[in-house]
Design a protein around this motif. Structure first.
Motif, short mmCIF file in Angstrom:
data_model
loop_
_atom_site.label_atom_id
_atom_site.label_comp_id
_atom_site.label_asym_id
_atom_site.label_seq_id
_atom_site.Cartn_x
_atom_site.Cartn_y
_atom_site.Cartn_z
N ASP A 9 0.85 -1.18 0.00
CA ASP A 9 0.00 0.00 0.00
C ASP A 9 0.89 1.24 0.00
OD1 ASP A 9 -1.90 -1.95 0.35
OD2 ASP A 9 -2.21 -1.53 2.48
N LEU A 10 0.76 2.06 -1.03
CA LEU A 10 1.66 3.19 -1.21
C LEU A 10 0.88 4.47 -1.52
CD1 LEU A 10 4.35 1.35 -3.37
CD2 LEU A 10 4.51 1.89 -0.94
N GLY A 11 1.63 5.58 -1.68
CA GLY A 11 1.00 6.87 -1.99
C GLY A 11 0.15 7.38 -0.86
N GLU A 12 0.57 7.14 0.38
CA GLU A 12 -0.26 7.48 1.53
C GLU A 12 0.14 8.80 2.21
OE1 GLU A 12 -1.69 3.00 2.72
OE2 GLU A 12 0.19 3.72 3.58
N SER A 13 1.08 9.54 1.63
CA SER A 13 1.37 10.88 2.14
C SER A 13 0.22 11.81 1.78
CB SER A 13 2.68 11.40 1.53
OG SER A 13 3.76 10.55 1.89
N PHE A 14 0.15 12.94 2.46
CA PHE A 14 -0.95 13.88 2.21
C PHE A 14 -0.46 15.29 2.50
CE2 PHE A 14 -4.66 16.36 3.52
CZ PHE A 14 -5.51 16.15 2.45
N GLY A 15 -0.48 16.14 1.48
CA GLY A 15 -0.03 17.52 1.68
C GLY A 15 1.38 17.57 2.22
N ALA A 16 1.53 18.23 3.36
CA ALA A 16 2.86 18.37 3.97
C ALA A 16 3.24 17.16 4.82
CB ALA A 16 2.89 19.62 4.85
N TYR A 17 2.35 16.18 4.93
CA TYR A 17 2.59 15.03 5.80
C TYR A 17 3.11 13.85 4.98
CZ TYR A 17 -0.26 17.90 8.84
OH TYR A 17 -0.76 18.95 9.57
N LYS A 18 4.29 13.40 5.30
CA LYS A 18 4.91 12.32 4.53
C LYS A 18 4.79 11.01 5.30
CE LYS A 18 9.22 10.92 2.23
NZ LYS A 18 8.49 10.42 1.06
N MET A 19 4.39 9.96 4.59
CA MET A 19 4.26 8.64 5.20
C MET A 19 4.91 7.59 4.31
SD MET A 19 0.83 6.61 6.45
CE MET A 19 0.55 7.74 7.80
N GLY A 20 5.70 6.72 4.91
CA GLY A 20 6.27 5.60 4.19
C GLY A 20 7.51 5.96 3.39
N ARG A 21 8.14 4.92 2.86
CA ARG A 21 9.35 5.06 2.03
C ARG A 21 9.08 4.41 0.68
NH1 ARG A 21 14.32 3.23 5.81
NH2 ARG A 21 15.45 3.88 3.95
N ASP A 22 8.17 5.03 -0.06
CA ASP A 22 7.65 4.43 -1.28
C ASP A 22 8.74 4.09 -2.29
OD1 ASP A 22 5.29 4.94 -0.01
OD2 ASP A 22 4.44 6.20 -1.57
N GLU A 23 9.65 5.02 -2.54
CA GLU A 23 10.66 4.80 -3.58
C GLU A 23 11.54 3.60 -3.25
OE1 GLU A 23 13.83 7.32 -6.31
OE2 GLU A 23 12.86 8.29 -4.59
N SER A 31 3.58 -5.26 -7.23
CA SER A 31 2.33 -4.53 -7.41
C SER A 31 2.19 -3.45 -6.35
CB SER A 31 1.12 -5.48 -7.33
OG SER A 31 1.11 -6.41 -8.39
N ALA A 32 1.70 -2.27 -6.76
CA ALA A 32 1.51 -1.15 -5.84
C ALA A 32 0.04 -0.79 -5.76
CB ALA A 32 2.31 0.06 -6.32
N ASN A 33 -0.48 -0.71 -4.54
CA ASN A 33 -1.85 -0.27 -4.31
C ASN A 33 -1.77 1.21 -3.92
OD1 ASN A 33 -2.29 -3.19 -4.22
ND2 ASN A 33 -1.60 -3.06 -2.10
N ILE A 34 -2.23 2.09 -4.80
CA ILE A 34 -2.04 3.52 -4.58
C ILE A 34 -3.31 4.17 -4.04
CG2 ILE A 34 -1.45 5.72 -5.67
CD1 ILE A 34 0.29 4.21 -7.63
N ALA A 35 -3.17 4.85 -2.89
CA ALA A 35 -4.30 5.54 -2.26
C ALA A 35 -4.88 6.58 -3.21
CB ALA A 35 -3.83 6.20 -0.96
N CYS A 36 -6.19 6.75 -3.14
CA CYS A 36 -6.90 7.57 -4.13
C CYS A 36 -7.51 8.84 -3.55
CB CYS A 36 -8.00 6.73 -4.78
SG CYS A 36 -7.43 5.21 -5.52
N GLY A 37 -7.06 9.27 -2.37
CA GLY A 37 -7.48 10.56 -1.84
C GLY A 37 -8.54 10.55 -0.77
N PHE A 38 -9.19 9.40 -0.54
CA PHE A 38 -10.25 9.37 0.48
C PHE A 38 -9.68 9.09 1.87
CE2 PHE A 38 -14.74 8.80 -1.40
CZ PHE A 38 -14.49 9.75 -2.37
N HIS A 39 -8.88 8.04 2.01
CA HIS A 39 -8.28 7.73 3.32
C HIS A 39 -6.86 8.26 3.43
CE1 HIS A 39 -6.35 4.46 1.03
NE2 HIS A 39 -5.45 4.45 1.98
N ILE A 60 0.34 -1.30 -11.22
CA ILE A 60 -0.38 -0.34 -10.39
C ILE A 60 -1.84 -0.75 -10.20
CG2 ILE A 60 -1.17 2.06 -10.23
CD1 ILE A 60 1.28 2.82 -11.93
N GLY A 61 -2.31 -0.58 -8.95
CA GLY A 61 -3.72 -0.80 -8.65
C GLY A 61 -4.28 0.35 -7.85
N ALA A 62 -5.60 0.55 -7.93
CA ALA A 62 -6.28 1.55 -7.11
C ALA A 62 -6.54 0.97 -5.73
CB ALA A 62 -7.59 1.96 -7.78
N HIS A 63 -6.41 1.84 -4.72
CA HIS A 63 -6.60 1.43 -3.33
C HIS A 63 -7.68 2.31 -2.69
CE1 HIS A 63 -5.42 -0.85 0.08
NE2 HIS A 63 -4.68 0.06 0.69
#
Length: 253
Positions: A9-23, A31-39, A60-63
Motif C-alpha cells: 500500500d503506497l502513496g499514503e502521504s498527504f499535503g505536507a505530511y509524509k508517510m512511508g518510504r515508497d521509492e 504490485s503497488a496499491n495507490i491511495a486515491c485521496g479518500f483515506h 499499479i492498482g487503485a486502493h
C-alpha cells in the motif's frame, strides 16, 4: 515452481505530511496499491507515486478507502452498498486518470482498511464493490482477503480475482485478520513474517491466534507501506522467497 505477487500500500502521504518510504519499497514489490485521496493521498502524491511505480516496473492498482483522512480509513463507517459502489467507482476513476496520462494501464483494485475488512464479511458490500470494478473495466483484477466474501463476489460477477494474504498481520481461526485494536494484531519480527509468508505460499496454511492451522489460498502477499518495518520486511521477504524457489511476479504476468 511456486509463484507469488508481492504488493504494498503506497502513496499514503498527504499535503505536507509524509508517510512511508515508497521509492525504496518499490524496489522489492511487484504490485503497488495507490491511495486515491479518500483515506490518504492527494492528487500530487497520486501522480508522483504512479510515476515512481512505472519507473520501477511495478504494476499499479487503485486502493479505494472510506472518506476518513483523520482515521486513515481504518474506522468502520456505516455505508450502503450504493455508497460503496459510488466511492469505489469515483476513486478508481481518479487514479486511472493519472495512469492513463502516463500512457500506462491499471492492473487491479484493492479496497483499503475498514472498507476491505467490512467487505470481507458482507456479501452486499462485496457485490457492490465488485460491480463497480467490473463496470469500470472488466479486465481489472480484484484483490481480496483469501477466502472472503469479496473474492467470492468478484468471481461471481466474472472478474479475475487474487486471494490476498498478509505478511505483517496475525490471523483468527475463521481466516479473518486479528483486529488492529488487539495488541497481537501486528507482526513486528521480520523472521516471523517471512516464515508465515513462505508457509502460506508453499503449504496453504497459516497458524491462527487460537492455535489452529487455517487453510488459505495465496496469490498475492501484502506488506503495509506505513509500518515501521515495511522496508525491512519487503527486502527480507523478497530475498527469502526467491531463495525458497518461489517466483515473485506481478499477478498479471
Amino acid at each position: 515452481m511456486y509463484r507469488i505477487d508481492l504488493n504494498c500500500d503506497l502513496g499514503e502521504s498527504f499535503g505536507a505530511y509524509k508517510m512511508g518510504r515508497d521509492e525504496d519499497i518499490l524496489r522489492f514489490v511487484t504490485s503497488a496499491n495507490i491511495a486515491c485521496g479518500f483515506h490518504a493521498g492527494d492528487p500530487s502524491v497520486m501522480r508522483q507515486t504512479v510515476r515512481l511505480a512505472l519507473e520501477k516496473g511495478v504494476k499499479i492498482g487503485a486502493h479505494p478507502g472510506l472518506p476518513d483522512l483523520i482515521g486513515f480509513g481504518r474506522r468502520n463507517i456505516s455505508i450502503s452498498p450504493q455508497e460503496a459502489y459510488d466511492m469505489v467507482t469515483y476513486q478508481i476513476g481518479a487514479l486511472n486518470g493519472f495512469i492513463q496520462a502516463e500512457g500506462a494501464a491499471m492492473q487491479h483494485v484493492k479496497p483499503h482498511g475498514a472498507l476491505y475488512n467490512m467487505a470481507a464479511k458482507s456479501s452486499e458490500l462485496s457485490e457492490a464493490i465488485a460491480e463497480a470494478v467490473y463496470k469500470v473495466n472488466p479486465e481489472l483484477i480484484l484483490f481480496g482477503l483469501a477466502g472472503s466474501e469479496l473474492v467470492r463476489a468478484g468471481e461471481k460477477i466474472g472478474l479475475q480475482t487474487a486471494h490476498e494474504v498478509f505478511s505483517d498481520r496475525t490471523y483468527q481461526a475463521d481466516g479473518s485478520l486479528t483486529p488492529r485494536s488487539q495488541p497481537d494484531a501486528l507482526i513486528h519480527n521480520d523472521q516471523q513474517a517471512v516464515s508465515q509468508v513462505v508457509r502460506m505460499v508453499k503449504e496453504g496454511k497459516v497458524f491462527s491466534q487460537q492455535g489452529t492451522d487455517v487453510s488459505v489460498k495465496a496469490h498475492t502477499v501484502c506488506i503495509h507501506g506505513d509500518g515501521s518495518e515495511a522496508l525491512t520486511f519487503a527486502r527480507h521477504i523478497r530475498q527469502t522467497l526467491q531463495a525458497s524457489d518461489i517466483s515473485v511476479k506481478a499477478i498479471s504476468e
